[in-house]
Motif scaffolding. Structure first.
Motif, mmCIF file in Angstrom:
data_model
loop_
_atom_site.group_PDB
_atom_site.id
_atom_site.type_symbol
_atom_site.label_atom_id
_atom_site.label_comp_id
_atom_site.label_asym_id
_atom_site.label_seq_id
_atom_site.Cartn_x
_atom_site.Cartn_y
_atom_site.Cartn_z
ATOM 1 N N PRO A 98 42.370 50.336 52.105
ATOM 2 C CA PRO A 98 42.910 49.282 51.928
ATOM 3 C C PRO A 98 42.935 48.570 50.260
ATOM 4 O O PRO A 98 42.478 49.460 49.464
ATOM 5 C CB PRO A 98 41.979 48.141 52.464
ATOM 6 N N VAL A 99 43.654 47.763 50.104
ATOM 7 C CA VAL A 99 44.094 47.374 48.477
ATOM 8 C C VAL A 99 42.779 46.330 48.362
ATOM 9 O O VAL A 99 42.455 45.264 49.001
ATOM 10 C CB VAL A 99 45.236 46.707 48.315
ATOM 11 N N HIS A 100 41.991 46.590 47.292
ATOM 12 C CA HIS A 100 40.663 45.683 47.009
ATOM 13 C C HIS A 100 41.238 44.333 46.173
ATOM 14 O O HIS A 100 41.769 44.546 44.963
ATOM 15 C CB HIS A 100 39.695 46.280 46.378
ATOM 16 N N LEU A 101 41.445 43.278 46.817
ATOM 17 C CA LEU A 101 41.982 42.136 46.223
ATOM 18 C C LEU A 101 40.465 41.388 45.707
ATOM 19 O O LEU A 101 39.841 41.067 46.409
ATOM 20 C CB LEU A 101 42.761 41.113 46.835
ATOM 21 N N VAL A 102 40.957 40.858 44.352
ATOM 22 C CA VAL A 102 39.651 39.693 43.883
ATOM 23 C C VAL A 102 40.267 38.699 43.296
ATOM 24 O O VAL A 102 41.151 38.916 42.280
ATOM 25 C CB VAL A 102 38.549 40.547 42.957
ATOM 26 N N VAL A 103 40.101 37.619 43.265
ATOM 27 C CA VAL A 103 40.476 36.276 42.855
ATOM 28 C C VAL A 103 39.377 35.497 42.141
ATOM 29 O O VAL A 103 38.322 35.370 42.788
ATOM 30 C CB VAL A 103 41.253 35.447 43.647
ATOM 31 N N ARG A 104 39.431 35.101 40.710
ATOM 32 C CA ARG A 104 38.689 34.239 40.063
ATOM 33 C C ARG A 104 39.262 33.221 39.975
ATOM 34 O O ARG A 104 40.378 32.972 39.239
ATOM 35 C CB ARG A 104 38.162 34.992 38.754
#
Length: 629
Positions: A137-143
């Motif tokens: 999968p694509v690892h998405l992170v949001v701050r």
């Protein structure tokens, strides 16, 4: 027109997928983590609900200036792309993240956005292609950074104190509108603006082409009312942006013309299919949208809709829900529009909130006019001016094509410009934001500073919470009384007009009034209030009938906006309870809001005209009505 479920109903493409649901989550109160690989996620959250809300699964209302989100994005077969995007691109959409957002995909920073109420996107094509090749999968992170006590950013009704007080409500941190993934072609329609013009009997179109643009491309537009084709247009693109007028056949006599015009009682929409064609005629991209034929403006002291005077009957709508704060499901948004119409209103002033495009879609479809109002900062600083101006421009860009929007409201009650009467810089700012709005959209009225202290506006608006209806009649009952009130009575202890600005032939609207609080037993009085208070359903109905009768009798007004649609946390002055159940007979309230006689099956005298409601009040409460000797 078909009923859409797309997050962006004005630019609807077939290949999209919601990413709402369970994401990993972490608080970072000290702002310690700077990179996505540092974050230690320790809980889960239901996106798109803010962590302060019950529906998020977290329900933590404390001060949390930084939060993090994580998602392993498993791509579906039709979302596989190559590194250079030869078979299309993957665009990640965020409806709104409060307040400053940074987005990483597989450790690469792909988007940064400031502003808690407007959308932004991230192109994750390169990361997605690598993930597909590696079968992961694509690892998405949001701050999301959202200082809860920063009063220089547009924050609307979000309280800066730990516990909500007065007219301010719980905070909303981080992701609070839908997140979705869209697969677009290698060349695609990135922006589309449609505006129907009943005076020119035409539709103005603007579009931008994203991705790869090649000479010889064409744009094809098909406009329909239901199954009836109104226009087909096709033309070659000379550059990757275009502005075009599509003429419509003029039906001739008014009866046929009126059948195509949008108004709240006849919300007819014109569907649009817009196709991007390759040089060989093949369809490269296709989107669906819509528009409407309608004009709004002001003339001769009246608000004008489709060239005719229209008396606005509006309600103040805060747009909050008890368990989900500023976020609602599509069904809840639709139900709010339906209830507003069932209560007899033809418009809503969305107060201190930029609502989801899904709400505006239902207003377009069901026929509800909207005043769109920018959430306020509460300090006047250069940074506050820049922040509001930038985000307000994004708001107008997002929503300018919605027919339901009939006025723009960039500022409210001098919030963020507290020294407006004495400080030239504050006045220049209000005038500047007014003229900027008029420049970006000359087709709609603009209320520079709603409520009082006007220095630039197309509609003179007044906030007046006088609980005695006879006081309202004394202030606005005639044009002459209204002129005296505007020039010096200061209804809210604020000047309505500041020196140098004259009302002239501007329409005058009571854009906040009412606020009658009635709440059930068991709700503590110390946490429930309104601008006036009654203690029974009967008294609530009486007060509402008498007040609305007085306002409808005021010949100096071109419309009103009643406070408010629903109870909102400690503010219990709604016509509806927080769960959207009515506080009294819906039909009685609706006819009162419309200035009509009460229905026959309610026990109220159906022969009373609206002014006669005051007689009923006098009989029960021993008070005179306006105009009595």
């Amino acid at each position: 027109m078909h009923l859409s479920t797309h997050p962006e109903p004005l630019l609807e493409r077939a290949k999209w997928r919601s990413l709402d649901g369970e994401w990993r989550f972490a608080f970072d109160d000290e702002g310690f983590w700077q990179h996505p690989e540092d974050v230690q996620f320790d809980r889960v959250i239901q996106v798109p609900y803010a962590p302060e809300s019950l529906r998020s699964g977290i329900h933590d209302t404390g001060f949390h200036p930084v939060v993090w989100y994580g998602l392993d994005l498993h791509l579906q077969a039709d979302e596989h792309v190559t590194p250079r995007g030869e078979d299309g691109r993957l665009i990640l959409h965020f409806g709104a993240v409060d307040w400053r957002a940074s987005v990483w995909a597989d450790g690469a920073l792909v988007a940064v956005h400031e502003g808690g109420h407007t959308p932004f996107t991230a192109d994750i094509t390169r990361q997605a292609s690598r993930a597909v090749a590696e079968q992961r999968p694509v690892h998405l992170v949001v701050r999301a950074e959202d200082d809860p006590q920063d009063l220089s950013k547009p924050r609307g009704k979000q309280d800066w104190l730990l516990e909500p007080h007065s007219i301010w409500y719980p905070r909303t941190t981080g992701i609070w509108q839908t997140v979705w993934l869209e697969h677009v072609p290698v060349s695609y329609l990135r922006r589309l603006k449609l505006a129907g013009d009943m005076e020119g009997w035409k539709v103005a179109l603007e579009a931008d082409i994203g991705g790869r643009w090649e000479p010889g491309m064409e744009l094809r537009v098909i406009l329909k009312k239901g199954e009836q084709v109104l226009a087909r247009d096709r033309y070659e693109l000379q550059r990757p942006d275009i502005s075009r007028i599509v003429p419509l056949p003029d039906p001739g006599i008014d009866d046929f013309r009126n059948d195509l015009l949008w108004n709240p009682n006849h919300p007819v929409l014109i569907s649009a299919t817009v196709q991007l064609l390759a040089e060989n005629g093949a369809v490269v991209d296709e989107v669906r949208s819509y528009t409407a034929l309608r004009t709004v403006g002001v003339r001769g002291g009246r608000f004008m809709l489709n060239g005719r005077p229209w008396y606005l009957k509006m309600v103040l709508d805060q747009g909050y829900w008890p368990d989900s704060l500023m976020t609602a499901t599509d069904a809840e948004l639709r139900r709010d529009v339906e209830l507003t119409r069932e209560l007899g209103f033809d418009g809503a002033r969305k107060h201190q909130k930029i609502e989801s495009p899904r709400y505006l879609y239902w207003c377009d479809v069901l026929g509800l006019m909207v005043w769109e109002e920018m959430p306020s900062p509460y300090r006047f600083t250069p940074e506050a001016v820049r922040r509001l101006s930038r985000e307000w421009e994004e708001v107008i860009e997002r929503d300018i094509s919605h027919p339901c929007i009939v006025a723009w409201v960039p500022l409210n009650e001098s919030w963020g410009v507290p020294n407006l009467p004495t400080n030239p810089a504050h006045r220049d700012y209000v005038q500047g934001i007014y003229y900027m709005t008029r420049t970006l959209d000359p087709s709609r009225p603009v209320i520079g500073n709603d409520g009082w202290e006007h220095v630039a506006t197309d509609i003179v608006t007044v906030h007046d919470y006088a609980a005695d209806p006879k006081v309202l009649e004394s202030r606005y009952g005639t044009l002459a009384r209204t002129a005296v009130t505007l020039e010096g009575q200061d209804p809210a202890d604020r000047a309505v007009l500041l020196p140098g600005f004259k009302a002239a032939e501007h329409p005058v609207m009571l854009s906040e009034f009412g606020g009658i609080a009635y709440f059930p037993e068991g709700v503590p009085a110390e946490v429930a209030w309104g601008y006036s208070t009654v203690d029974s359903e009967e008294a609530f109905v009486d007060a509402h009938l008498y007040l609305m009768a007085a306002v409808h009798a005021c010949k100096g007004l071109s419309g009103f906006c009643f406070t408010q649609l629903t109870d909102t946390f400690q503010e219990r002055n709604g016509l509806l309870n927080p769960d959207r159940t009515p506080k009294a007979d819906l039909q009685v309230l609706a006819r009162s809001n419309q200035g009509l006689r009460p229905p026959r099956d309610t026990g109220l005298d159906p022969n009373l005209n609206p002014a006669g409601y005051g007689e009923r009040w006098r009989e029960r409460h021993g008070e005179p009505i306006a105009g009595d000797d």
